[in-house]
Design an enzyme around this catalytic site. Sequence first.
Site, PDB file in Angstrom:
ATOM      1  N   GLY A 230       0.862  -1.134   0.003  1.00 33.10           N
ATOM      2  CA  GLY A 230       0.068  -0.023  -0.087  1.00 33.10           C
ATOM      3  C   GLY A 230       0.731   1.154  -0.207  1.00 33.10           C
TER       4      GLY A 230
ATOM      5  N   ARG B 145      -4.154 -13.587  -3.255  1.00 32.44           N
ATOM      6  CA  ARG B 145      -5.613 -13.434  -2.650  1.00 32.44           C
ATOM      7  C   ARG B 145      -6.415 -13.006  -3.896  1.00 32.44           C
ATOM      8  NH1 ARG B 145      -5.730  -7.642  -2.869  1.00 32.44           N
ATOM      9  NH2 ARG B 145      -3.786  -6.938  -2.238  1.00 32.44           N
TER      10      ARG B 145
END
Length: 452
Positions: free
Chosen positions: A164, A292
């Site tokens: 991030g 994911r």
Amino acid sequence: MFNKVLIANRGEIACRIIRTCKKINIPTVAIYSEADAQGLHVQEADEAFCVGAARVNESYLKADKIIEIAKEANVDAIHPGYGLLSENANFAKACEEAGITFIGPDANAITVMGSKIEARKTMQAANVPVVPGLTRALIDVDEAVEVAKDMGYPVMLKASAGGGGIGMQVVANEEELRKSFAGNQSRAENFFGDGAMFIEKYIANPRHIEIQLLADKEGNTISLWERDCSVQRRHQKVIEEAPSPFLDEKTRKEMSTAAINAAKAINYYNAGTVEFLVDENKDFYFLEMNTRLQVEHPVTEEITGFDIVEEQLKIAANQTLTIKQEDVPLKGHAIEVRIYAEDPVRFFPSPGTISEMKIPYMKGIRHELGVQEGMAVTPFYDPMIAKCVATGETRAEAIRLMQEALNHYQVEGIKTNIPMLQTVLDHEEFKQGNATTDFVQKYLTKKKEKKK
């Protein structure tokens, strides 16, 4: 297939997973914090259990408590969604030890790709192109200066365990490097418990293009083509589209092959995404692998017609992939925007109660919602409240549909980034397919400065 699935997440992604489970008749269990007691995912699941207080480390990150609830609810699988525990190898291992299927890859794959340094080493061994740079942690700032001098500025300073944009900074010279090293190391230690830092060559004005993969436990791995996620603010994506307006067929196939090789190198199974930086010459470099489901998976679903969550469930249930690479379509064009509760100019979160919310239901428009009118957006979680996806036969049509949809969005009581999204969609550089990762800084920040 599974008898009952617990979703270890919240908001729109929990609702999204519940929707597919309902489609294939699998009962679902939601977990919620005290702040999310009225959450949409709580209302839509068959059962719901409170997991703790509002803060994520007192609720959604409490792995032991979640597994305890899973046992109490008698589920046989846990879907982690994205974020939170979705890339936590210890959680995947704990699920396995509890006799519950983790709907994702095994702990080893998560561990290798969770370390940017280990991932770089593994990719180099698999002949996947990586950005020139170190494949080990720096000893200290003096070594960083020596390495950067040999490499040539600008360089990208990165936290090995980062994500991030945290612990990551473009550095233009030695003075900046010496100033920024300790601060980024400290942030990496605080956020990820690992202060290891390394350096890569900075790729100027790249595109951020990623390949969506599906892989079963027998080693069958396919690409669902690419997503272009170049429009970002603070190194976080805000607009994604598929296919990329920049790639040609040759580069698309080369990137897909590289991504499949990356997954095979770690015996990867389930859904996963290999992210690349692509320079102006269409040379591409491995950035990281997300082990994911990703926020932007709907644009891939729109151009291929596959339900990626359903495929995840099948793979986790030991089923063999029935989709062959030659059967993966690439039809039309899809664009997703992330709607955040945030100031559209300063990009700061804007929590509060949504006093009014009206969304347009139109042909070619898909919504993924995590909130509804009357709900509070709290400061405890990511401020994304919804995703809007437009699908057209062409890119121009998808842009037009998205513009029309956003013009009819009404969210009152909080600020949203919708004005910023409209500005991007209306910008000629974006319309021409020229957006790179510095688009927001280059055009929107300048616009803000001119207003002062």
